[in-house]
Design an enzyme around this catalytic site. Structure first.
Site, short mmCIF file in Angstrom:
data_model
loop_
_atom_site.label_atom_id
_atom_site.label_comp_id
_atom_site.label_asym_id
_atom_site.label_seq_id
_atom_site.Cartn_x
_atom_site.Cartn_y
_atom_site.Cartn_z
N GLN A 83 0.77 -1.18 -0.17
CA GLN A 83 -0.03 0.06 -0.09
C GLN A 83 0.91 1.22 0.08
O GLN A 83 0.53 2.18 -0.59
CB GLN A 83 -0.92 -0.05 1.26
CG GLN A 83 -2.34 0.79 1.25
CD GLN A 83 -3.26 0.28 0.26
OE1 GLN A 83 -3.72 -0.94 0.55
NE2 GLN A 83 -3.99 1.11 -0.52
N LYS B 213 1.69 1.79 -3.94
CA LYS B 213 0.67 2.20 -4.49
C LYS B 213 -0.10 3.28 -4.32
O LYS B 213 -0.08 4.28 -5.14
CB LYS B 213 -0.42 0.94 -4.12
CG LYS B 213 -1.70 1.19 -4.56
CD LYS B 213 -2.91 0.35 -3.99
CE LYS B 213 -2.37 -1.23 -3.90
NZ LYS B 213 -3.70 -2.06 -3.54
N LYS C 217 -2.67 -0.75 6.68
CA LYS C 217 -3.73 -1.89 6.36
C LYS C 217 -4.21 -2.48 7.60
O LYS C 217 -3.49 -2.63 8.68
CB LYS C 217 -3.00 -3.16 5.34
CG LYS C 217 -4.02 -3.96 4.63
CD LYS C 217 -4.40 -3.19 3.52
CE LYS C 217 -5.63 -3.91 2.58
NZ LYS C 217 -5.72 -3.65 1.26
N ASP D 109 -11.84 -3.82 1.94
CA ASP D 109 -11.20 -4.91 1.14
C ASP D 109 -11.67 -6.33 1.25
O ASP D 109 -13.22 -6.15 1.30
CB ASP D 109 -9.53 -5.07 1.99
CG ASP D 109 -8.49 -5.76 1.00
OD1 ASP D 109 -7.92 -5.34 0.15
OD2 ASP D 109 -8.58 -7.04 1.21
N ASN E 44 -16.27 -7.16 -5.35
CA ASN E 44 -16.09 -5.74 -5.83
C ASN E 44 -15.22 -5.40 -7.10
O ASN E 44 -15.79 -4.73 -7.83
CB ASN E 44 -15.74 -4.88 -4.61
CG ASN E 44 -15.69 -3.41 -4.69
OD1 ASN E 44 -14.68 -3.10 -5.34
ND2 ASN E 44 -16.63 -2.69 -4.89
P1 NDP Z 1 -14.62 -8.95 -2.19
O1 NDP Z 1 -14.69 -9.70 -0.97
O2 NDP Z 1 -15.80 -8.26 -2.61
O3 NDP Z 1 -14.36 -10.24 -3.12
C1 NDP Z 1 -13.44 -10.99 -2.98
C2 NDP Z 1 -13.81 -12.36 -4.33
O4 NDP Z 1 -12.59 -13.14 -4.32
C3 NDP Z 1 -14.79 -13.16 -4.05
O5 NDP Z 1 -15.49 -13.68 -5.03
C4 NDP Z 1 -14.34 -14.20 -3.15
O6 NDP Z 1 -14.90 -15.60 -3.15
C5 NDP Z 1 -12.77 -14.37 -4.06
N1 NDP Z 1 -11.89 -14.83 -2.94
C6 NDP Z 1 -11.49 -14.42 -1.57
N2 NDP Z 1 -10.54 -15.23 -1.10
C7 NDP Z 1 -10.29 -16.19 -1.98
C8 NDP Z 1 -9.49 -17.03 -1.80
N3 NDP Z 1 -8.75 -17.36 -0.81
N4 NDP Z 1 -9.45 -18.13 -2.91
C9 NDP Z 1 -10.26 -17.78 -4.04
N5 NDP Z 1 -11.14 -16.80 -3.91
C10 NDP Z 1 -11.12 -15.99 -3.25
O7 NDP Z 1 -13.18 -8.15 -2.28
P2 NDP Z 1 -12.64 -7.38 -3.37
O8 NDP Z 1 -13.08 -7.65 -4.57
O9 NDP Z 1 -12.68 -6.04 -2.74
O10 NDP Z 1 -11.30 -7.86 -3.30
C11 NDP Z 1 -10.37 -8.64 -4.17
C12 NDP Z 1 -8.94 -8.46 -4.42
O11 NDP Z 1 -8.80 -7.01 -4.78
C13 NDP Z 1 -8.13 -8.69 -3.05
O12 NDP Z 1 -6.86 -9.05 -3.26
C14 NDP Z 1 -8.03 -7.11 -2.59
O13 NDP Z 1 -7.02 -7.00 -1.75
C15 NDP Z 1 -7.96 -6.52 -3.76
N6 NDP Z 1 -8.27 -4.87 -3.95
C16 NDP Z 1 -9.62 -4.42 -3.48
C17 NDP Z 1 -9.75 -3.02 -3.66
C18 NDP Z 1 -10.86 -2.68 -3.16
O14 NDP Z 1 -11.13 -1.31 -3.34
N7 NDP Z 1 -11.89 -3.47 -2.75
C19 NDP Z 1 -8.79 -2.21 -4.03
C20 NDP Z 1 -7.52 -2.92 -4.74
C21 NDP Z 1 -7.23 -4.25 -4.24
P3 NDP Z 1 -16.01 -15.85 -1.81
O15 NDP Z 1 -17.04 -15.08 -2.29
O16 NDP Z 1 -16.26 -17.08 -1.78
O17 NDP Z 1 -15.31 -15.43 -0.91
O1 2IT Z 2 -5.85 -2.83 -1.69
C1 2IT Z 2 -6.56 -1.56 -1.49
O2 2IT Z 2 -5.90 -0.80 -2.35
C2 2IT Z 2 -7.74 -1.60 -1.13
N1 2IT Z 2 -8.23 -2.42 -0.59
C3 2IT Z 2 -8.22 0.07 -1.14
C4 2IT Z 2 -7.88 0.63 0.25
C5 2IT Z 2 -8.44 2.23 0.19
O3 2IT Z 2 -8.28 2.79 1.35
O4 2IT Z 2 -9.28 2.39 -0.42
#
Ligand code: NDP
Ligand code: 2IT
Length: 442
Positions: A108, A111, A123, A163, A237
């Site tokens: 982070q 980034k 985090k 997250d 998300n």
């Molecule tokens: P969500 O909780 O909305 O979704 C996560 C998705 O990934 C779900 O479909 C989940 O499945 C799946 N998942 C989670 N853990 C695992 C695992 N161990 N193995 C396989 N599938 C898995 O999270 P986000 O979409 O927000 O986050 C996804 C990724 O993006 C993460 O790495 C996060 O750190 C990163 N990220 C998120 C940001 C944000 O703004 N939200 C910003 C930047 C990066 P299930 O529904 O079965 O749990």
């Molecule tokens: O991994 C990431 O950059 C996030 N989960 C978003 C963090 C934030 O402060 O919006």
């Protein structure tokens, strides 16, 4: 020099392979910067950078619907505040332990630096599993979590967000508790609801930003997203809004996954159905077959990378693409990979992509749109104003273009043209290193 610091990190943080992995990649990338800047070596910038400024671990006691008492562990790592208040999400997932939070907090820092906005790196999270919990259980957990976390955060100190496992619902419950205890209505969390200080586009931001970054990559590659076949892992998300932007731009998204398995829909995924299942009903992706009986579902996540595609978007979790999956993607003719999740490709997979000339967008650059829009939410909160969707979206687009440019130019400056991994690490690091140097030994 760099090797010595990496060895120290491994020794002082035993049993934290994800943290070691993240540190190793960044430090190896920035080694040439230290050769150019002996003052960074003298000031021990790397030694200081790998040690979080503050690590908070706390007990989170809560009561389930049966009246039973439960205990989880809460974390907040305030990693680096050289360029702004600590900023970064909270992850609620059973796999969370200190090593995961440290890797995410470390990533982070760089980034956030790339976003052009003044945000330091942090985090947090918990090993709490929201899956299968009722709304009231999630609320009680969030309240207990915030009852402790609120002692350490603040709009100018540390600003958490979502997250994995933390979305609008959880942010709402945590914000309510913060406000009650501290008696202040401030922008202490981002990802808030639109009625109470949230920003338009924050929900879509990581996914949209990922595609804006991808478009910059494709411009240089001379390819178009229109008509391309896309695989987007995860169905949370990031994956949902990356897929939405791809479809808007005329690409066909054929596969998505959750932690149980993946769906393949050769006609193109029906995102409305995925949203209904995952955002509203909180169900398993397998149930997609009820909406589209002709689609296919397979248990297990790995095989999603054996589906033929032009563009692969790992949008679920860390280390979801190993070398074998990378090889399969290359064999099937993938031409671009952009990482929406944090550290979704193993080091061996990244090397495989680079060696095979796959255009590769690394996470800390490609997925920075989420935190960048969080930064814009903080700006709006400070102004006590709300910008329109178009204004925020245009700002996000400008930021993603800038991140691409910074990463590309740093790679060229250090003799590795086209290597956005090295470029993003160097560009993100340079601003933090300069700031740490200017602020003395703190
Ligand atoms: P969500 O909780 O909305 O979704 C996560 C998705 O990934 C779900 O479909 C989940 O499945 C799946 N998942 C989670 N853990 C695992 C695992 N161990 N193995 C396989 N599938 C898995 O999270 P986000 O979409 O927000 O986050 C996804 C990724 O993006 C993460 O790495 C996060 O750190 C990163 N990220 C998120 C940001 C944000 O703004 N939200 C910003 C930047 C990066 P299930 O529904 O079965 O749990
Ligand atoms: O991994 C990431 O950059 C996030 N989960 C978003 C963090 C934030 O402060 O919006």
């Amino acid at each position: 020099m760099v090797k010595g610091v990496i060895d120290q990190v491994v020794k002082r943080n035993p049993g934290e392979p994800e943290f070691h992995q993240a540190v190793k990649e960044v430090l190896e990338s920035v080694a040439p910067v230290l050769e150019k800047h002996p003052e960074y070596k003298e000031a021990k910038i790397l030694d200081r950078l790998v040690e979080p400024e503050r690590q908070i671990i706390f007990r989170v006691p809560w009561q389930d619907d049966k009246g039973e008492f439960r205990v989880n562990r809460g974390f907040r790592i305030e990693f680096n505040s050289a360029i702004g208040p600590y900023k970064g999400g909270l992850r609620f997932h059973p796999s969370v332990y200190i090593g995961i939070i440290k890797f995410l907090g470390f990533e982070q820092i760089f980034k956030n630096s790339l976003t052009t906005l003044p945000m330091g790196g942090g985090k947090g999270g918990s090993d709490f599993d929201p899956k299968g919990k009722s709304d009231s259980e999630v609320m009680r957990f969030c309240q207990s979590f915030m009852a402790e976390l609120c002692k350490y955060i603040g709009p100018d100190t540390d600003v958490p967000a979502g997250d994995i496992g933390v979305g609008g619902r959880e942010i709402g419950y945590m914000y309510g508790m913060y406000k009650k205890i501290r008696n202040e209505f401030t922008g202490v969390l981002t990802g808030k609801g639109l009625d109470w200080g949230g920003s338009l586009v924050r929900t879509e931001a990581t996914g949209y930003g990922l595609i804006y970054f991808l478009l910059e990559m494709l411009k240089d590659l001379g390819k178009s997203i229109k008509g391309a076949t896309v695989v987007s892992s995860g169905s949370g998300n990031v994956s949902i809004y990356a897929a939405q932007k791809c479809q808007e731009l005329g690409a066909k998204v054929v596969a998505m996954s959750d932690s149980n398995g993946y769906i393949y829909d050769k006609d193109g995924i029906d995102l409305k159905a995925v949203k209904q299942l995952k955002e509203v009903e909180r169900k398993r992706l397998k149930e997609y077959l009820k909406h589209k009986p002709n689609a296919k579902y397979e248990d297990g996540c790995n095989n999603i990378w054996s589906i033929k595609c032009d563009i692969a978007l790992p949008n679920a979790t860390q280390n979801e693409i190993d070398e074998k999956s990378a090889a399969k993607l290359v064999e099937n003719g993938v031409w671009a990979v952009a990482e929406g999740a944090n550290m979704p490709s193993t080091p061996e997979a990244i090397q495989f992509f680079l060696k095979n000339k796959v255009c590769f967008g690394p996470a800390k650059a490609a997925n920075a749109g989420g935190v960048a829009t969080s930064g814009l939410e903080m700006t709006q909160n400070s102004q006590r104003l709300s910008w329109t969707f178009e204004e925020v979206d245009a700002y996000l687009n400008r930021i993603m273009k800038s991140i691409y440019k910074q990463s590309k130019e740093a790679a060229e400056e250090y003799g590795q043209p086209g290597n956005l991994v090295v470029g993003a690490n160097i560009a993100g690091f340079s601003k933090v290193a300069r700031s740490m140097l200017a602020q003395g030994l703190v």
